[in-house]
Design a protein around this motif. Structure first.
Motif, PDB file in Angstrom:
ATOM      1  N   ARG A 265       0.834  -1.208   0.000  1.00  0.00           N
ATOM      2  CA  ARG A 265       0.000   0.000   0.000  1.00  0.00           C
ATOM      3  C   ARG A 265       0.869   1.259   0.000  1.00  0.00           C
ATOM      4  O   ARG A 265       0.546   2.249  -0.646  1.00  0.00           O
ATOM      5  N   PHE A 266       1.937   1.221   0.765  1.00  0.00           N
ATOM      6  CA  PHE A 266       2.849   2.364   0.850  1.00  0.00           C
ATOM      7  C   PHE A 266       3.320   2.746  -0.551  1.00  0.00           C
ATOM      8  O   PHE A 266       3.250   3.912  -0.953  1.00  0.00           O
ATOM      9  N   GLU A 267       3.747   1.723  -1.323  1.00  0.00           N
ATOM     10  CA  GLU A 267       4.249   1.994  -2.671  1.00  0.00           C
ATOM     11  C   GLU A 267       3.148   2.418  -3.619  1.00  0.00           C
ATOM     12  O   GLU A 267       3.352   3.281  -4.479  1.00  0.00           O
ATOM     13  N   ALA A 268       1.975   1.852  -3.443  1.00  0.00           N
ATOM     14  CA  ALA A 268       0.867   2.186  -4.335  1.00  0.00           C
ATOM     15  C   ALA A 268       0.342   3.595  -4.059  1.00  0.00           C
ATOM     16  O   ALA A 268      -0.025   4.322  -4.979  1.00  0.00           O
ATOM     17  N   GLU A 269       0.322   3.995  -2.789  1.00  0.00           N
ATOM     18  CA  GLU A 269      -0.357   5.244  -2.427  1.00  0.00           C
ATOM     19  C   GLU A 269       0.558   6.461  -2.357  1.00  0.00           C
ATOM     20  O   GLU A 269       0.081   7.593  -2.436  1.00  0.00           O
ATOM     21  N   VAL A 270       1.848   6.220  -2.178  1.00  0.00           N
ATOM     22  CA  VAL A 270       2.748   7.366  -1.975  1.00  0.00           C
ATOM     23  C   VAL A 270       3.740   7.437  -3.125  1.00  0.00           C
ATOM     24  O   VAL A 270       4.458   6.474  -3.380  1.00  0.00           O
ATOM     25  N   PRO A 271       3.797   8.556  -3.859  1.00  0.00           N
ATOM     26  CA  PRO A 271       4.780   8.687  -4.937  1.00  0.00           C
ATOM     27  C   PRO A 271       6.198   8.541  -4.371  1.00  0.00           C
ATOM     28  O   PRO A 271       6.443   8.934  -3.226  1.00  0.00           O
ATOM     29  N   GLU A 272       7.087   8.010  -5.189  1.00  0.00           N
ATOM     30  CA  GLU A 272       8.401   7.645  -4.681  1.00  0.00           C
ATOM     31  C   GLU A 272       9.114   8.779  -3.935  1.00  0.00           C
ATOM     32  O   GLU A 272       9.665   8.583  -2.857  1.00  0.00           O
ATOM     33  N   GLY A 273       9.062   9.964  -4.520  1.00  0.00           N
ATOM     34  CA  GLY A 273       9.761  11.089  -3.905  1.00  0.00           C
ATOM     35  C   GLY A 273       9.187  11.537  -2.575  1.00  0.00           C
ATOM     36  O   GLY A 273       9.796  12.308  -1.843  1.00  0.00           O
ATOM     37  N   LYS A 274       7.983  11.067  -2.261  1.00  0.00           N
ATOM     38  CA  LYS A 274       7.309  11.479  -1.022  1.00  0.00           C
ATOM     39  C   LYS A 274       7.356  10.408   0.061  1.00  0.00           C
ATOM     40  O   LYS A 274       6.815  10.593   1.142  1.00  0.00           O
ATOM     41  N   ARG A 275       7.983   9.257  -0.252  1.00  0.00           N
ATOM     42  CA  ARG A 275       7.982   8.160   0.728  1.00  0.00           C
ATOM     43  C   ARG A 275       8.988   8.443   1.831  1.00  0.00           C
ATOM     44  O   ARG A 275      10.176   8.532   1.581  1.00  0.00           O
ATOM     45  N   MET A 276       8.487   8.570   3.022  1.00  0.00           N
ATOM     46  CA  MET A 276       9.370   8.863   4.138  1.00  0.00           C
ATOM     47  C   MET A 276       9.413   7.675   5.088  1.00  0.00           C
ATOM     48  O   MET A 276       8.390   7.191   5.545  1.00  0.00           O
ATOM     49  N   THR A 277      10.619   7.209   5.354  1.00  0.00           N
ATOM     50  CA  THR A 277      10.814   6.162   6.350  1.00  0.00           C
ATOM     51  C   THR A 277      11.722   6.766   7.399  1.00  0.00           C
ATOM     52  O   THR A 277      12.799   7.261   7.068  1.00  0.00           O
ATOM     53  N   ALA A 278      11.278   6.757   8.628  1.00  0.00           N
ATOM     54  CA  ALA A 278      12.063   7.449   9.650  1.00  0.00           C
ATOM     55  C   ALA A 278      11.847   6.801  11.010  1.00  0.00           C
ATOM     56  O   ALA A 278      10.930   5.995  11.186  1.00  0.00           O
ATOM     57  N   ARG A 279      12.697   7.175  11.935  1.00  0.00           N
ATOM     58  CA  ARG A 279      12.485   6.746  13.313  1.00  0.00           C
ATOM     59  C   ARG A 279      11.873   7.900  14.080  1.00  0.00           C
ATOM     60  O   ARG A 279      12.056   9.068  13.736  1.00  0.00           O
ATOM     61  N   GLY A 280      11.109   7.537  15.090  1.00  0.00           N
ATOM     62  CA  GLY A 280      10.469   8.595  15.852  1.00  0.00           C
ATOM     63  C   GLY A 280      10.118   8.161  17.259  1.00  0.00           C
ATOM     64  O   GLY A 280      10.287   7.006  17.637  1.00  0.00           O
ATOM     65  N   ILE A 281       9.633   9.138  18.010  1.00  0.00           N
ATOM     66  CA  ILE A 281       9.269   8.921  19.411  1.00  0.00           C
ATOM     67  C   ILE A 281       7.757   9.033  19.519  1.00  0.00           C
ATOM     68  O   ILE A 281       7.178  10.039  19.096  1.00  0.00           O
ATOM     69  N   GLU A 282       7.140   8.031  20.122  1.00  0.00           N
ATOM     70  CA  GLU A 282       5.690   8.080  20.302  1.00  0.00           C
ATOM     71  C   GLU A 282       5.368   8.966  21.502  1.00  0.00           C
ATOM     72  O   GLU A 282       5.675   8.630  22.639  1.00  0.00           O
TER      73      GLU A 282
END
Ligand code: 5CA
Length: 439
Positions: A265-282
């Motif tokens: 879904r990530f690949e289908a819904e988000v254009p490549e240049g907008k795909r963000m994978t990151a670490r974060g704090i909840e």
């Protein structure tokens, strides 16, 4: 506050077991002291920041229509037996016996307590919606407490609980919290993204986590880049109006934490240049769980049809003590913490470079009095220390402004003003410096 009389125990070095920068800086700046694994004392400076964050959370909850209560830290096990969670909760729950051999526990959350209070008083749909919140210490006997207050065993949480007659109304309550949370994080100077989340032991089928981006974060997030830039809705939205469009605008963009992530879904819904994978704090987590607690605990209200209905509930948590560390992760440099003005323990440090020199003392005192009058919560550094040591400790503890008063400047009628975040300095008359700080 006069630093010579204050308690600000800074350390030259952080203990070796502090792995992430916020933990190191909280120890070095004398904000906290570890008393046991995952259990901390809040020292004066840390407490001031904690209270400021707590107050921002409170103001935004009030604005969104929630009502504050204070629930006990100790709860009766019998309540949790009613909901069925007593046995399920496992080793994270700290279980205690009192002198009458009654089972108590130190609350890890408070769905049961608040449901018990609600059912005692509210009997009709006409008294809904209600949202009650609580800012109170929680205890979870985490297997691996770590990173200081980021994952503590004892920690301060804001927990809110909504009660509605049906699912549609409950979603309106959920939406209010969703947007209020974005406003809270924005006021703290943080960029938070709402991501679809797994409800876990709280239960339910609709849940979002709020994640601030930081390399040291424990959560992995996959999101549409635009979500990071979209920002908060601001305080002036119509809290009683239809909030669905504002929520939909954000929740329709792909965003998921690792356990809910769907790469296809990530690949289908988000254009490549907008795909963000990151670490974060909840830093927050909200849940809609419907009748999960109201059914077994019989929190029923009479509906317009004259029948009894279990209420539809949601719960909404903010990690208040975790946010102290979160803000530091987002805002520091090699010299130390850079507090956003909104949560700084003191607004301005008045640095007297020559305590005991009458003219210098007079100007420093004048600045201190004026800043107190302006409500800037100044800290007067009147310690008998070398200038270098003063600047190092004030940079470390991160006070947003330093107003520096020394013999040379005083002779010329000037002070120096330094902005901690940018390092920008200017030399100017005291009156002008006060204007800059007030602006
Ligand atoms: N009952 C629900 C909402 S009130 C609940 O307990 N949600 S929670 O488990 O997700 O916790 C809410 C927030 O508390 C989390 O988003 C996190 O920011 C904070 N939190 C949870 N565990 C810890 C911990 N061990 N140390 C510090 N903060 C924590």
């Amino acid at each position: 506050m006069r630093l010579s009389r204050y308690f600000m125990p800074t350390l030259r070095e952080a203990p070796a077991d502090a792995q992430i920068v916020s933990h190191q800086l909280m120890l070095r700046a004398g904000l906290i002291r570890q008393e046991a694994a995952g259990i901390y004392a809040w020292l004066p400076l840390g407490l001031r920041v904690l209270k400021k964050i707590e107050q921002i959370v409170r103001e935004e909850m009030d604005r969104a229509g929630a009502i504050e209560v204070l629930l006990p830290t100790l709860q009766l096990a019998d309540l949790w037996r009613e909901s069925g969670r007593y046995d399920d909760y496992g080793d994270e729950m700290l279980r205690i016996k009192d002198r009458h051999d009654r089972d108590l526990l130190y609350g890890p959350t408070a769905e049961e307590v608040i449901t018990e209070i609600f059912r005692a008083f509210v009997k009709s749909y006409k008294d809904l919606p209600k949202n009650l919140y609580n800012i109170q210490w929680k205890f979870r006997d985490e297997r691996r407490p770590r990173f200081g207050v980021m994952r503590g065993r004892e920690f301060l949480m804001k927990d809110a609980y909504s009660f509605d007659i049906d699912e549609a109304a409950a979603r309106r309550s959920y939406n209010r919290m969703f947007l209020a949370y974005l406003n809270i994080y924005a006021r703290l100077g943080l960029k938070a993204i709402p991501v679809k989340a797994d409800p876990g032991p709280i239960g339910g089928d609709l849940s979002h986590e709020f994640i601030i981006l930081a390399d040291t974060g424990e959560s992995e997030v996959f999101a549409h880049g635009d979500l990071v830039e979209m920002g908060a809705p601001g305080p002036d939205i119509d809290w009683d109006g239809d909030l669905e469009p504002l929520v939909a605008q954000r929740s329709r963009l792909y965003a998921a934490s690792d356990e809910m992530h769907d790469p296809a879904r990530f690949e289908a819904e988000v254009p490549e240049g907008k795909r963000m994978t990151a670490r974060g704090i909840e830093v927050g987590h909200i849940f809609y769980f419907g009748e999960k607690y109201s059914k077994p605990m019989r929190a029923l209200v009479t509906g317009p049809d004259g029948q009894d209905h279990p209420i539809h509930g949601g719960s909404y948590g903010v990690g208040v003590s975790r946010l102290v560390a979160g803000v530091i992760e987002a805002s520091h440099d090699d010299a130390g913490i850079i507090w956003p003005d909104a949560v700084a323990p003191f607004g301005v440090a008045v640095v007297n470079l020559r305590p005991g020199a009458a003219e210098v003392d007079a100007v420093a005192e004048q600045a201190y009095a004026a800043l107190t009058e302006l409500g800037k919560e100044p800290l007067l550094d009147d310690r008998d220390e070398r200038p270098g040591a003063k600047f190092a400790s004030l940079d470390l503890v991160g006070i947003p402004w330093q107003l520096i008063v020394g013999p040379k400047g005083v002779a010329d009628g000037l002070v120096e003003l330094k902005r901690r975040g940018t390092g920008e300095r200017q030399t100017l008359p005291l009156d002008a410096a006060l204007k800059v700080i007030s602006a």
